[in-house]
Scaffold this active site. Structure first.
Site, PDB file in Angstrom:
ATOM      1  N   GLY A   1       3.087  -1.142   4.330  1.00 18.73           N
ATOM      2  CA  GLY A   1       3.021   0.281   4.073  1.00 18.73           C
ATOM      3  C   GLY A   1       4.337   0.826   3.559  1.00 18.73           C
ATOM      4  O   GLY A   1       4.718   0.630   2.410  1.00 18.73           O
ATOM      5  N   GLY A   2       5.069   1.529   4.415  1.00 20.63           N
ATOM      6  CA  GLY A   2       6.297   2.219   4.009  1.00 20.63           C
ATOM      7  C   GLY A   2       7.312   1.340   3.319  1.00 20.63           C
ATOM      8  O   GLY A   2       7.977   1.770   2.359  1.00 20.63           O
TER       9      GLY A   2
ATOM     10  N   ASN B   1       0.864  -1.184   0.000  1.00 22.78           N
ATOM     11  CA  ASN B   1       0.000   0.000   0.000  1.00 22.78           C
ATOM     12  C   ASN B   1       0.899   1.232   0.000  1.00 22.78           C
ATOM     13  O   ASN B   1       1.473   1.601   1.030  1.00 22.78           O
ATOM     14  CB  ASN B   1      -0.905  -0.014   1.237  1.00 22.78           C
ATOM     15  CG  ASN B   1      -1.750   1.242   1.359  1.00 22.78           C
ATOM     16  OD1 ASN B   1      -1.896   1.993   0.395  1.00 22.78           O
ATOM     17  ND2 ASN B   1      -2.297   1.483   2.534  1.00 22.78           N
ATOM     18  N   TRP B   2       1.004   1.873  -1.163  1.00 25.24           N
ATOM     19  CA  TRP B   2       1.911   3.019  -1.287  1.00 25.24           C
ATOM     20  C   TRP B   2       1.386   4.265  -0.586  1.00 25.24           C
ATOM     21  O   TRP B   2       2.130   5.230  -0.409  1.00 25.24           O
ATOM     22  CB  TRP B   2       2.126   3.358  -2.762  1.00 25.24           C
ATOM     23  CG  TRP B   2       2.852   2.315  -3.549  1.00 25.24           C
ATOM     24  CD1 TRP B   2       3.224   1.057  -3.135  1.00 25.24           C
ATOM     25  CD2 TRP B   2       3.289   2.429  -4.903  1.00 25.24           C
ATOM     26  NE1 TRP B   2       3.847   0.387  -4.145  1.00 25.24           N
ATOM     27  CE2 TRP B   2       3.908   1.201  -5.247  1.00 25.24           C
ATOM     28  CE3 TRP B   2       3.208   3.431  -5.862  1.00 25.24           C
ATOM     29  CZ2 TRP B   2       4.448   0.967  -6.522  1.00 25.24           C
ATOM     30  CZ3 TRP B   2       3.744   3.200  -7.117  1.00 25.24           C
ATOM     31  CH2 TRP B   2       4.367   1.990  -7.435  1.00 25.24           C
ATOM     32  N   LYS B   3       0.113   4.289  -0.245  1.00 30.22           N
ATOM     33  CA  LYS B   3      -0.534   5.468   0.336  1.00 30.22           C
ATOM     34  C   LYS B   3      -0.325   6.669  -0.596  1.00 30.22           C
ATOM     35  O   LYS B   3      -0.300   6.502  -1.812  1.00 30.22           O
ATOM     36  CB  LYS B   3      -0.046   5.713   1.767  1.00 30.22           C
ATOM     37  CG  LYS B   3      -0.263   4.477   2.649  1.00 30.22           C
ATOM     38  CD  LYS B   3      -0.037   4.742   4.099  1.00 30.22           C
ATOM     39  CE  LYS B   3      -0.316   3.476   4.909  1.00 30.22           C
ATOM     40  NZ  LYS B   3      -0.197   3.699   6.352  1.00 30.22           N
TER      41      LYS B   3
ATOM     42  N   GLY C   1       2.298   2.959  10.861  1.00 29.94           N
ATOM     43  CA  GLY C   1       3.162   4.114  10.655  1.00 29.94           C
ATOM     44  C   GLY C   1       3.871   4.585  11.912  1.00 29.94           C
ATOM     45  O   GLY C   1       4.462   5.654  11.921  1.00 29.94           O
TER      46      GLY C   1
ATOM     47  N   GLU D   1      -5.274  -4.741  11.083  1.00 27.47           N
ATOM     48  CA  GLU D   1      -4.308  -3.653  11.256  1.00 27.47           C
ATOM     49  C   GLU D   1      -4.587  -2.934  12.569  1.00 27.47           C
ATOM     50  O   GLU D   1      -5.453  -2.056  12.621  1.00 27.47           O
ATOM     51  CB  GLU D   1      -4.361  -2.680  10.074  1.00 27.47           C
ATOM     52  CG  GLU D   1      -5.761  -2.274   9.605  1.00 27.47           C
ATOM     53  CD  GLU D   1      -5.742  -1.005   8.767  1.00 27.47           C
ATOM     54  OE1 GLU D   1      -4.691  -0.674   8.201  1.00 27.47           O
ATOM     55  OE2 GLU D   1      -6.776  -0.330   8.717  1.00 27.47           O
TER      56      GLU D   1
ATOM     57  N   HIS E   1      -9.641   0.895   5.170  1.00 24.84           N
ATOM     58  CA  HIS E   1      -8.366   1.172   5.838  1.00 24.84           C
ATOM     59  C   HIS E   1      -8.599   2.164   6.968  1.00 24.84           C
ATOM     60  O   HIS E   1      -9.438   3.060   6.864  1.00 24.84           O
ATOM     61  CB  HIS E   1      -7.358   1.727   4.838  1.00 24.84           C
ATOM     62  CG  HIS E   1      -5.958   1.781   5.367  1.00 24.84           C
ATOM     63  ND1 HIS E   1      -5.525   2.772   6.219  1.00 24.84           N
ATOM     64  CD2 HIS E   1      -4.893   0.946   5.183  1.00 24.84           C
ATOM     65  CE1 HIS E   1      -4.250   2.557   6.526  1.00 24.84           C
ATOM     66  NE2 HIS E   1      -3.845   1.461   5.912  1.00 24.84           N
TER      67      HIS E   1
ATOM     68  N   SER F   1       3.163  -1.526  10.336  1.00 25.22           N
ATOM     69  CA  SER F   1       4.619  -1.356  10.390  1.00 25.22           C
ATOM     70  C   SER F   1       5.347  -2.654  10.045  1.00 25.22           C
ATOM     71  O   SER F   1       6.280  -3.064  10.735  1.00 25.22           O
ATOM     72  CB  SER F   1       5.051  -0.845  11.772  1.00 25.22           C
ATOM     73  OG  SER F   1       4.514   0.439  12.025  1.00 25.22           O
TER      74      SER F   1
ATOM     75  N   GLU G   1      -7.092   4.690   7.972  1.00 27.23           N
ATOM     76  CA  GLU G   1      -6.952   6.095   7.616  1.00 27.23           C
ATOM     77  C   GLU G   1      -8.206   6.598   6.897  1.00 27.23           C
ATOM     78  O   GLU G   1      -8.623   7.745   7.085  1.00 27.23           O
ATOM     79  CB  GLU G   1      -5.701   6.275   6.750  1.00 27.23           C
ATOM     80  CG  GLU G   1      -4.426   6.058   7.553  1.00 27.23           C
ATOM     81  CD  GLU G   1      -3.205   5.783   6.706  1.00 27.23           C
ATOM     82  OE1 GLU G   1      -2.130   5.571   7.296  1.00 27.23           O
ATOM     83  OE2 GLU G   1      -3.312   5.763   5.465  1.00 27.23           O
TER      84      GLU G   1
END
Length: 260
Positions: free
Chosen positions: A235-236, A15-17, A177, A171, A99, A214, A101
């Site tokens: 994620g990151g 997930n590149w966000k 994050g 999640e 998600h 994370s 967010e």
């Protein structure tokens, strides 16, 4: 190790966000497309403006394309929204719904998440349904009630066949994050609760269960051997080919160890 979701390949989703650029995407996607298959299913979810670029660069590869969200309607006067049939037309096979967010920042309540999930299925997409609790909810002993509520709102609208094809990502919001990850015991307990909730709606269904929060190459080393973990939502680390592929390799190695 227990069989994973009817022996489907374990799923590694990036997930590149709200990150990326045309140049950076090209380098990342080329590296992923050229990397040898490791026995896992590999998915990338770029931001909407880059989906067409990604579809072109991934054509003919084993990397599947996904989107980070879809609208709650198939078409209409919804300025700024992107509909599920549009995503399918661009070549998406997966879409993330619910998600944390989106729930926290953009008003995606349980009913809207259920509508998005249904639309995704109707247009040939596999929804990746995210569920999870905040730190305050976890510490108050409310995690089970929160997750059950999020699941029941969606599962109650689906038949057994669709529940079986669903992907559910746990999640814990307090681990997204933040660099903080749930422990093996916390992950296993949460996925056990999710499996129990699924069984109440469709006893025969075996949706794939992912962990997201994370995820790194280091955490993948202990996540991969967990019997209930069918993959991860990254994620990151998904923005770096080397890190993303190292996570995939950890899951591939765990699968080989289990077979051996």
């Amino acid at each position: 190790m227990a069989n994973h979701a009817n022996n489907r390949p374990r799923l590694i989703v990036g997930n590149w966000k709200m990150n990326g650029s045309l140049a950076a995407n090209a380098a990342l996607l080329d590296a992923l497309a050229q990397a040898p298959a490791a026995g896992c299913a590999r998915v990338v979810c770029p931001p909407f403006p880059y989906l067409a670029q990604a579809a072109t660069l991934l054509a003919g590869s084993e990397v599947a394309l996904g989107a980070q969200n879809c609208g709650h309607a198939a078409a209409g006067a919804y300025t700024g929204e992107v509909a599920a049939p549009m995503l399918a037309e661009l070549g998406c096979r997966y879409v993330i719904v619910g998600h944390s967010e989106r729930r926290a920042m953009f008003g995606d309540d349980d009913a809207r998440v259920a509508a998005k999930t249904a639309l995704a299925f109707e247009h040939g997409l596999t929804p990746i349904l995210c569920v999870g609790e905040t730190l305050a909810q976890y510490e108050a002993g409310q995690a089970t009630a929160v997750i059950d509520g999020q699941l029941d709102a969606v599962l109650g609208t689906l038949d057994a066949g669709r529940i079986d094809r669903l992907v559910i990502a746990y999640e814990p919001i307090w681990a997204i994050g933040t660099g903080r990850s749930a422990s093996a015991e916390q992950v296993d307990a949460a996925l056990e609760r999710i499996a129990a909730a699924v069984a109440r709606h469709a006893a025969s269904a075996r949706p794939q269960l992912l962990y997201g929060g994370s995820v790194t190459a280091a955490t993948a080393q202990w996540l991969a051997p967990l019997a209930r973990v069918d993959g991860v939502l990254v994620g990151g680390a998904s923005l770096q080919a080397e890190a993303f592929l190292a996570i995939e390799q950890a899951f591939a190695a765990a699968g080989q160890t289990a077979r051996g």
